[in-house]
Design a protein around this motif. Structure first.
Motif, mmCIF file in Angstrom:
data_model
loop_
_atom_site.group_PDB
_atom_site.id
_atom_site.type_symbol
_atom_site.label_atom_id
_atom_site.label_comp_id
_atom_site.label_asym_id
_atom_site.label_seq_id
_atom_site.Cartn_x
_atom_site.Cartn_y
_atom_site.Cartn_z
ATOM 1 N N VAL A 176 -16.271 78.176 -47.034
ATOM 2 C CA VAL A 176 -14.939 77.562 -46.958
ATOM 3 C C VAL A 176 -14.854 76.639 -45.751
ATOM 4 O O VAL A 176 -14.305 75.542 -45.815
ATOM 5 C CB VAL A 176 -13.847 78.652 -46.868
ATOM 6 C CG1 VAL A 176 -12.472 78.035 -46.615
ATOM 7 C CG2 VAL A 176 -13.823 79.482 -48.133
ATOM 8 N N PHE A 177 -15.418 77.097 -44.649
ATOM 9 C CA PHE A 177 -15.311 76.405 -43.370
ATOM 10 C C PHE A 177 -15.949 75.013 -43.399
ATOM 11 O O PHE A 177 -15.338 74.020 -42.977
ATOM 12 C CB PHE A 177 -15.976 77.275 -42.302
ATOM 13 C CG PHE A 177 -15.679 76.888 -40.889
ATOM 14 C CD1 PHE A 177 -14.388 76.953 -40.393
ATOM 15 C CD2 PHE A 177 -16.687 76.474 -40.037
ATOM 16 C CE1 PHE A 177 -14.107 76.614 -39.082
ATOM 17 C CE2 PHE A 177 -16.422 76.130 -38.731
ATOM 18 C CZ PHE A 177 -15.123 76.203 -38.253
ATOM 19 N N LEU A 178 -17.167 74.911 -43.912
ATOM 20 C CA LEU A 178 -17.881 73.638 -43.896
ATOM 21 C C LEU A 178 -17.244 72.582 -44.814
ATOM 22 O O LEU A 178 -17.041 71.434 -44.380
ATOM 23 C CB LEU A 178 -19.354 73.861 -44.255
ATOM 24 C CG LEU A 178 -20.145 74.736 -43.264
ATOM 25 C CD1 LEU A 178 -21.578 74.904 -43.734
ATOM 26 C CD2 LEU A 178 -20.102 74.132 -41.865
ATOM 27 N N PRO A 179 -16.894 72.902 -46.076
ATOM 28 C CA PRO A 179 -16.183 71.910 -46.888
ATOM 29 C C PRO A 179 -14.817 71.538 -46.301
ATOM 30 O O PRO A 179 -14.372 70.396 -46.445
ATOM 31 C CB PRO A 179 -16.014 72.596 -48.247
ATOM 32 C CG PRO A 179 -17.055 73.630 -48.288
ATOM 33 C CD PRO A 179 -17.232 74.092 -46.881
ATOM 34 N N LEU A 197 -13.083 69.933 -52.887
ATOM 35 C CA LEU A 197 -11.826 70.674 -53.004
ATOM 36 C C LEU A 197 -11.932 71.708 -54.129
ATOM 37 O O LEU A 197 -11.500 72.854 -53.972
ATOM 38 C CB LEU A 197 -10.679 69.702 -53.263
ATOM 39 C CG LEU A 197 -9.262 70.183 -52.929
ATOM 40 C CD1 LEU A 197 -9.132 70.426 -51.432
ATOM 41 C CD2 LEU A 197 -8.243 69.163 -53.384
ATOM 42 N N GLY A 198 -12.508 71.291 -55.250
ATOM 43 C CA GLY A 198 -12.710 72.229 -56.353
ATOM 44 C C GLY A 198 -13.670 73.341 -55.979
ATOM 45 O O GLY A 198 -13.475 74.502 -56.369
ATOM 46 N N ALA A 199 -14.708 73.006 -55.214
ATOM 47 C CA ALA A 199 -15.663 74.027 -54.770
ATOM 48 C C ALA A 199 -14.986 75.040 -53.841
ATOM 49 O O ALA A 199 -15.248 76.244 -53.933
ATOM 50 C CB ALA A 199 -16.833 73.362 -54.057
ATOM 51 N N MET A 200 -14.122 74.548 -52.969
ATOM 52 C CA MET A 200 -13.386 75.460 -52.084
ATOM 53 C C MET A 200 -12.496 76.398 -52.877
ATOM 54 O O MET A 200 -12.450 77.606 -52.623
ATOM 55 C CB MET A 200 -12.523 74.661 -51.093
ATOM 56 C CG MET A 200 -13.233 74.154 -49.872
ATOM 57 S SD MET A 200 -12.070 73.407 -48.702
ATOM 58 C CE MET A 200 -11.172 74.852 -48.128
ATOM 59 N N ALA A 201 -11.769 75.843 -53.852
ATOM 60 C CA ALA A 201 -10.871 76.658 -54.678
ATOM 61 C C ALA A 201 -11.662 77.703 -55.464
ATOM 62 O O ALA A 201 -11.238 78.861 -55.587
ATOM 63 C CB ALA A 201 -10.073 75.766 -55.623
#
Length: 222
Positions: A176-179, A197-201
């Protein structure tokens, strides 16, 4: 008396909120750490500008470590007070988990609402994509809340609770931190890969689901 999971979540959140208002140590520690760190960074730079990537990294480092001052106490205070067993007996595991996770998210969101505008003002940042900054802040807070609640449950009762919490928290929150840093830099610089953003979600959702699956074992068997 049967209590639905939604009622249980509401009751746990209300208990955490009332306790937080009554004993403000966690709130004060988080906000004072964030404010002190921001003031030190601002004075060290002495008005000098930074590129968006460094500004984004500083912002999330402040948010992450400030959250450590409060997120690790999700279960520790009840363990120290001796009320954790009563909560295990009377509280459905999923209601306890989601209620505490919701409160941690609320706490993190309030911290972000406080520190992000101050950071942008002190660091003289220009936000070119405000919607992106808002979304990545929400997703970042969600990830920290999900990871923090699960790891706080894992480390409850440990003799080196705070140190163990920080050690376990960092590798779990890195996806989460890096994206979040990359997207925040994009919001400040005007160029961003929205796929992050989609990867974080997706990771936040996986983290929440994994916490839900593991928590039953932690709550009833550990």
């Amino acid at each position: 008396m049967h209590v639905s999971i939604f009622q249980g979540i509401k009751l746990v959140f209300r208990k955490e909120f009332v306790t937080g208002l009554r004993f403000k140590a966690a709130w004060a520690a988080m906000f004072m750490f964030a404010l002190t760190t921001l003031a030190c960074v601002s004075m060290a730079l002495q008005g000098g500008g930074l590129e968006p990537r460094l500004q984004a990294a500083l912002l999330w480092v402040i948010l992450f470590f400030a959250s450590m001052a409060g997120a690790d106490r999700v279960f520790a205070d009840e363990d120290m007070a001796g009320t954790l067993l009563a909560l295990q007996v009377y509280g459905p595991s999923q209601a306890v988990l989601l209620g505490k996770m919701l409160y941690t998210f609320f706490l993190q969101a309030v911290l972000a609402m406080f520190i992000v505008p101050l950071f942008l003002m002190f660091m003289d940042c220009m936000v070119l994509l405000p919607l992106l900054l808002l979304l990545v802040t929400i997703l970042g807070c969600w990830g920290i809340a999900a990871a923090g609640t699960l790891i706080a449950a894992l480390t409850t009762g440990a003799s080196l609770h705070s140190g163990l919490f920080s050690i376990l928290m960092l590798p779990v929150i890195l996806p989460v931190f890096l994206p979040a840093i990359a997207l925040t830099a994009g919001a400040l610089g005007g160029e961003a890969s929205w796929s992050y953003l989609g990867a974080m979600a997706l990771y936040d959702l996986i983290l929440t689901t994994g916490a839900s699956v593991l928590f039953d074992y932690l709550w009833y068997e550990a």
